[in-house]
Scaffold this active site. Structure first.
Site, PDB file in Angstrom:
ATOM      1  N   PRO A 267      64.435  29.620  21.850  1.00 28.66           N
ATOM      2  CA  PRO A 267      64.221  28.437  22.505  1.00 28.66           C
ATOM      3  C   PRO A 267      65.363  27.369  21.221  1.00 28.66           C
ATOM      4  O   PRO A 267      65.697  28.000  20.722  1.00 28.66           O
ATOM      5  CB  PRO A 267      62.522  27.457  21.932  1.00 28.66           C
ATOM      6  CG  PRO A 267      62.799  27.973  20.414  1.00 28.66           C
ATOM      7  CD  PRO A 267      62.722  29.742  20.292  1.00 28.66           C
ATOM      8  N   CYS A 336      88.179  12.670  37.761  1.00 19.45           N
ATOM      9  CA  CYS A 336      89.111  12.660  38.533  1.00 19.45           C
ATOM     10  C   CYS A 336      88.573  13.452  40.127  1.00 19.45           C
ATOM     11  O   CYS A 336      89.140  14.186  40.512  1.00 19.45           O
ATOM     12  CB  CYS A 336      90.449  12.108  38.640  1.00 19.45           C
ATOM     13  SG  CYS A 336      91.154  12.297  40.029  1.00 19.45           S
TER      14      CYS A 336
HETATM   15  N1  LLP Z   1      67.519  33.576  25.121  1.00 22.51           N
HETATM   16  C1  LLP Z   1      68.609  33.570  25.715  1.00 22.51           C
HETATM   17  C2  LLP Z   1      68.915  35.054  25.361  1.00 22.51           C
HETATM   18  C3  LLP Z   1      68.771  32.533  26.887  1.00 22.51           C
HETATM   19  O1  LLP Z   1      69.701  33.165  27.761  1.00 22.51           O
HETATM   20  C4  LLP Z   1      68.850  31.824  26.910  1.00 22.51           C
HETATM   21  C5  LLP Z   1      70.056  30.936  27.421  1.00 22.51           C
HETATM   22  C6  LLP Z   1      68.284  31.314  25.362  1.00 22.51           C
HETATM   23  C7  LLP Z   1      67.497  32.151  24.724  1.00 22.51           C
HETATM   24  C8  LLP Z   1      67.552  29.856  25.418  1.00 22.51           C
HETATM   25  O2  LLP Z   1      67.116  29.055  26.257  1.00 22.51           O
HETATM   26  P1  LLP Z   1      66.248  27.664  26.442  1.00 22.51           P
HETATM   27  O3  LLP Z   1      65.214  27.480  25.784  1.00 22.51           O
HETATM   28  O4  LLP Z   1      67.147  26.689  26.052  1.00 22.51           O
HETATM   29  O5  LLP Z   1      65.972  26.934  27.942  1.00 22.51           O
HETATM   30  N2  LLP Z   1      73.633  25.331  30.585  1.00 22.51           N
HETATM   31  C9  LLP Z   1      71.686  25.731  31.105  1.00 22.51           C
HETATM   32  C10 LLP Z   1      70.909  25.969  30.165  1.00 22.51           C
HETATM   33  C11 LLP Z   1      71.563  27.518  30.442  1.00 22.51           C
HETATM   34  C12 LLP Z   1      70.478  28.635  29.646  1.00 22.51           C
HETATM   35  C13 LLP Z   1      70.874  30.032  29.361  1.00 22.51           C
HETATM   36  N3  LLP Z   1      70.526  30.925  28.136  1.00 22.51           N
HETATM   37  C14 LLP Z   1      71.293  24.126  30.790  1.00 22.51           C
HETATM   38  O6  LLP Z   1      71.638  22.708  31.116  1.00 22.51           O
HETATM   39  O7  LLP Z   1      70.063  23.398  31.504  1.00 22.51           O
END
Ligand code: LLP
Length: 421
Positions: A267, A336
């Site tokens: 996570p 902008c």
């Molecule tokens: N593992 C992999 C292979 C991933 O691609 C990601 C996130 C994670 C773990 C962690 O995911 P999390 O637990 O944080 O949901 N910029 C976007 C989120 C993109 C996540 C990409 N991969 C946002 O601001 O919502």
């Protein structure tokens, strides 16, 4: 009451930070990060589960060190992230590099550094096998399960660019076998900000089933994606229930596997999201006829999520006392572009230039996605330490330094003379 948002920290403390450090500034709460790591560490008491923090959510090295100190390894997705984790002293075996359209140079770098390389395409697996026969790796599969808070972060669906197709896993196994490469692990990640926790359980099922093809199996990595509530009234992810349901399944798997297998989750958002706040100052309040805008000294260059995903972040006016009249405002940035909105139709007390706003739940994918668009400096970052002190964990560049940096990097300013040619 300001739109039902509760601050995770005393507003006076935030005000003091804003006044001392200026704005925009990201503030992180060490205690909360540690508590959240510990909550995760507790949910599988009797299983060989380890946690990896997804570095892309927040890569400030001070934050990474706190998380490492809580026993986490790291999930990285670029060679730069790999190097960062190594440079803060992480053992390579605790760094997973989940590649995605990796170059040959990055592959050789990962092999040299001996991190756990997690390969997501047959082409890359072939290149790895040819370059490193007799070596070992992990594979990422595409489980055909769709989830995530927005289509742009749904990574496990059928049309996703990530992972090896389920029907090609046997080809991957055969390819590795021909080169004497051991596939030690299998991984998937269905999306970020999972909406239906059952999908995580379904993904676990797909991975457990697919892992039976791997005779060298040592671990299964179920990815990240655990959501946090952003809007008032949204329910938190039920960690205990998830732990209970997943444990049942993992225990049964271990019994039937007849060999030791380790499990990982990775996570990002869940660990740091609620523990980060972006502080900004109001400089303009403007009645545009149908909408009244609050203008701030930050924007989508510093917090991209609202503009990119229509994401909601709570906003609290920390300068205004309680019980004041509520007004409805659009909260705008200073970039902008008309899409530079941090919140729409938000109910806030009457706000004036000079007030400070706290943008909540900004600890994940805030600073890591920030840019210098419009040539503005990046925000500073401040840590509220476990013992209640404040510490700069990333300074702010002045406008002059920001411009000099560009001129220097483009060869138009010489470091020792500071003169433009
Ligand atoms: N593992 C992999 C292979 C991933 O691609 C990601 C996130 C994670 C773990 C962690 O995911 P999390 O637990 O944080 O949901 N910029 C976007 C989120 C993109 C996540 C990409 N991969 C946002 O601001 O919502």
């Amino acid at each position: 009451m300001q739109s039902n948002h509760s601050l995770p920290v005393d507003p006076d403390r935030l005000l003091a930070i804003a006044q001392k450090w200026g704005t925009p500034t990201y503030v992180y709460l060490e205690k909360m990060i540690r508590e959240r790591c510990r909550s995760l560490n507790k949910i599988f008491p009797d299983l060989p589960v380890s946690w990896l923090f997804a570095v892309k959510a927040n890569d400030n090295p001070h934050i990474l060190k706190i998380i490492a100190d809580e026993g986490f390894g790291f999930d990285t997705v670029s060679y730069e992230e790999v190097l960062l984790c190594l440079r803060i002293g992480t053992d390579p075996k605790d760094i997973f590099y989940t590649e995605n359209n990796m170059t040959d140079a990055e592959m050789h770098g990962a092999a040299l550094q001996r991190v756990v390389l997690n390969i997501g395409s047959l082409g890359r697996l072939e290149a790895f096998c040819e370059a490193y026969p007799g070596n070992e790796c992990s594979i990422r599969i595409k489980p055909d399960i769709s989830d995530g808070h927005h289509a742009k972060v749904d990574t496990g669906n059928q049309d996703s660019k990530f992972g090896i197709r389920l029907d090609l896993i046997s080809d991957a196994v055969e390819l590795a076998r021909r080169h004497g490469v051991r596939i030690r692990g299998i991984h998937a990640h269905i999306g970020s900000g999972i909406q239906e926790p059952e999908n995580l359980l379904a993904e676990i099922e797909v991975l457990l089933k697919s892992s039976t093809n791997l005779e060298d199996l040592e671990f299964i990595n179920f990815g990240g994606g655990m959501p946090i509530p952003y809007k008032p009234g949204e329910k938190p992810f039920d960690l205990d229930l998830f732990g209970e349901l997943a444990s049942k399944r993992l225990r049964a798997f271990l019994k039937s596997a007849g060999k030791p297998v380790k499990f990982f989750f990775e996570p990002g958002r869940w660990v740091v999201g609620p523990a980060g706040i972006l502080l900004t100052q109001v400089n303009t309040v403007k009645d545009q006829g149908r909408k009244t805008f609050i203008g701030t000294d930050t924007g989508f260059n510093h917090l991209l999520r609202p503009a990119l995903y229509d994401a909601y972040h709570g906003v609290v006016n920390i300068s205004a006392g309680t019980g004041e009249a509520e007004h409805t405002y659009h909260i705008a940035g200073n970039i902008c572009e008309s899409g530079d909105m941090l919140g729409l139709d938000r109910s806030l007390p009457e706000s004036s230039p000079g007030d400070y706003l706290a943008i909540l739940d900004a600890g994940a994918y805030g600073m890591t996605m920030a840019s210098q668009y419009n040539r503005r400096a990046l925000p500073a970052e401040v840590l509220v330490t476990d013992d209640g002190h404040h510490k700069t964990i990333r300074g702010r560049k002045s406008p002059e330094e920001t411009v000099d940096e560009l001129l220097r990097e483009t060869g138009l300013l010489h470091a020792n003379t500071d003169e433009t040619p």
